[in-house]
Write a protein that holds these residues in place. Structure first.
Motif, mmCIF file in Angstrom:
data_model
loop_
_atom_site.group_PDB
_atom_site.id
_atom_site.type_symbol
_atom_site.label_atom_id
_atom_site.label_comp_id
_atom_site.label_asym_id
_atom_site.label_seq_id
_atom_site.Cartn_x
_atom_site.Cartn_y
_atom_site.Cartn_z
ATOM 1 N N ILE A 19 -3.083 4.453 15.452
ATOM 2 C CA ILE A 19 -3.441 3.234 14.719
ATOM 3 C C ILE A 19 -2.188 2.624 14.106
ATOM 4 O O ILE A 19 -1.939 1.422 14.235
ATOM 5 C CB ILE A 19 -4.503 3.544 13.636
ATOM 6 C CG1 ILE A 19 -5.828 3.914 14.297
ATOM 7 C CG2 ILE A 19 -4.675 2.352 12.699
ATOM 8 C CD1 ILE A 19 -6.859 4.489 13.338
ATOM 9 N N ASP A 20 -1.383 3.447 13.443
ATOM 10 C CA ASP A 20 -0.173 2.947 12.800
ATOM 11 C C ASP A 20 0.814 2.384 13.814
ATOM 12 O O ASP A 20 1.424 1.336 13.596
ATOM 13 C CB ASP A 20 0.484 4.046 11.964
ATOM 14 C CG ASP A 20 -0.326 4.385 10.722
ATOM 15 O OD1 ASP A 20 -1.249 3.621 10.380
ATOM 16 O OD2 ASP A 20 -0.036 5.426 10.098
ATOM 17 N N HIS A 33 2.240 -3.953 6.575
ATOM 18 C CA HIS A 33 1.452 -4.343 7.757
ATOM 19 C C HIS A 33 0.402 -3.294 8.111
ATOM 20 O O HIS A 33 -0.517 -3.588 8.870
ATOM 21 C CB HIS A 33 2.355 -4.547 8.979
ATOM 22 C CG HIS A 33 3.320 -5.670 8.830
ATOM 23 N ND1 HIS A 33 2.939 -6.980 8.760
ATOM 24 C CD2 HIS A 33 4.665 -5.670 8.722
ATOM 25 C CE1 HIS A 33 4.000 -7.742 8.626
ATOM 26 N NE2 HIS A 33 5.061 -6.971 8.605
ATOM 27 N N LEU A 34 0.569 -2.099 7.604
ATOM 28 C CA LEU A 34 -0.388 -1.043 7.940
ATOM 29 C C LEU A 34 -1.700 -1.274 7.191
ATOM 30 O O LEU A 34 -1.714 -1.403 5.970
ATOM 31 C CB LEU A 34 0.171 0.334 7.585
ATOM 32 C CG LEU A 34 1.409 0.759 8.363
ATOM 33 C CD1 LEU A 34 1.924 2.095 7.839
ATOM 34 C CD2 LEU A 34 1.109 0.857 9.843
ATOM 35 N N VAL A 68 -1.823 8.696 -8.758
ATOM 36 C CA VAL A 68 -2.539 7.952 -7.724
ATOM 37 C C VAL A 68 -1.620 7.823 -6.514
ATOM 38 O O VAL A 68 -0.519 7.290 -6.617
ATOM 39 C CB VAL A 68 -2.960 6.550 -8.225
ATOM 40 C CG1 VAL A 68 -3.613 5.754 -7.113
ATOM 41 C CG2 VAL A 68 -3.887 6.682 -9.422
ATOM 42 N N TYR A 69 -2.037 8.358 -5.409
ATOM 43 C CA TYR A 69 -1.253 8.336 -4.172
ATOM 44 C C TYR A 69 -2.097 7.671 -3.096
ATOM 45 O O TYR A 69 -2.781 8.322 -2.316
ATOM 46 C CB TYR A 69 -0.876 9.763 -3.763
ATOM 47 C CG TYR A 69 0.085 9.820 -2.591
ATOM 48 C CD1 TYR A 69 1.444 9.681 -2.804
ATOM 49 C CD2 TYR A 69 -0.375 9.994 -1.295
ATOM 50 C CE1 TYR A 69 2.331 9.733 -1.742
ATOM 51 C CE2 TYR A 69 0.498 10.042 -0.234
ATOM 52 C CZ TYR A 69 1.853 9.911 -0.448
ATOM 53 O OH TYR A 69 2.733 9.955 0.601
ATOM 54 N N ASN A 70 -2.073 6.343 -3.096
ATOM 55 C CA ASN A 70 -2.935 5.602 -2.181
ATOM 56 C C ASN A 70 -2.164 5.230 -0.918
ATOM 57 O O ASN A 70 -1.457 4.232 -0.888
ATOM 58 C CB ASN A 70 -3.489 4.356 -2.855
ATOM 59 C CG ASN A 70 -4.467 3.630 -1.961
ATOM 60 O OD1 ASN A 70 -4.853 4.132 -0.907
ATOM 61 N ND2 ASN A 70 -4.869 2.444 -2.367
ATOM 62 N N ASP A 71 -2.310 6.022 0.113
ATOM 63 C CA ASP A 71 -1.673 5.717 1.391
ATOM 64 C C ASP A 71 -2.593 4.903 2.289
ATOM 65 O O ASP A 71 -2.260 4.608 3.432
ATOM 66 C CB ASP A 71 -1.204 6.989 2.095
ATOM 67 C CG ASP A 71 -2.331 7.950 2.418
ATOM 68 O OD1 ASP A 71 -3.493 7.662 2.072
ATOM 69 O OD2 ASP A 71 -2.046 8.999 3.016
ATOM 70 N N GLY A 72 -3.762 4.530 1.764
ATOM 71 C CA GLY A 72 -4.683 3.693 2.524
ATOM 72 C C GLY A 72 -5.528 4.452 3.523
ATOM 73 O O GLY A 72 -6.186 3.847 4.361
#
Length: 152
Positions: A19-20, A33-34, A68-72
């Motif tokens: 996906i990436d 963009h990810l 908070v570690y938001n890598d999506g």
């Protein structure tokens, strides 16, 4: 007894890499963009052995849990046989997924999904094929693209 399927985490990593890769061009360092990604697996068995209806996986910092570690990325496993956690409506939905019969339609959301299931079952182009939700969505997108191209 805990059951852990070691292939799930690495399979998800592989899926995310694809996906990436498709969302960044070579040399592009703008990672904004990810897109956020949700990987959803629906199983008719408990992949981790805790009896849960849903397992939500996300990255976190072990040393600082409040960071908070938001890598999506969110990975969700739905277990159609789970009994722990979740709501009555989730349990009804998972039961419907396990046994997609009229008597298991318990609310309006499931009724809407059941309508789509019945439409697919009656569609001669699909016939008796079995497909994943992803394959179904791909097919629906392809059909819509064909319609738009014909309109142009």
């Amino acid at each position: 007894m805990l059951i852990f399927i070691p292939n799930y985490p690495k399979k998800n990593r592989f899926t995310l890499a694809h996906i990436d890769k498709n969302n960044l061009k070579s040399g592009d360092n703008d990672f904004s963009h990810l897109p956020d990604v949700y990987i959803i697996s629906i199983t008719n068995y408990d992949p981790f052995g805790y009896g849960r209806m849903i397992y939500t996986i996300k990255n976190a910092c072990i040393e600082e849990p409040e960071l908070v570690y938001n890598d999506g990325v969110r990975i969700m496993y739905f277990n159609t046989k789970g009994t722990v956690g979740g709501s009555k409506s989730l349990q009804d939905f998972l039961h419907y997924l396990e046994e997609s019969r009229n008597e298991n339609v318990k609310d309006e959301a499931i009724k809407e999904i059941d309508g789509l299931v019945q439409e697919i079952r009656c569609n001669n182009r699909i016939g008796g094929e079995y497909m994943t939700l992803g394959e179904l969505m791909d097919r629906m997108v392809d059909e819509r693209v064909e319609e738009v191209v014909e309109e142009i």
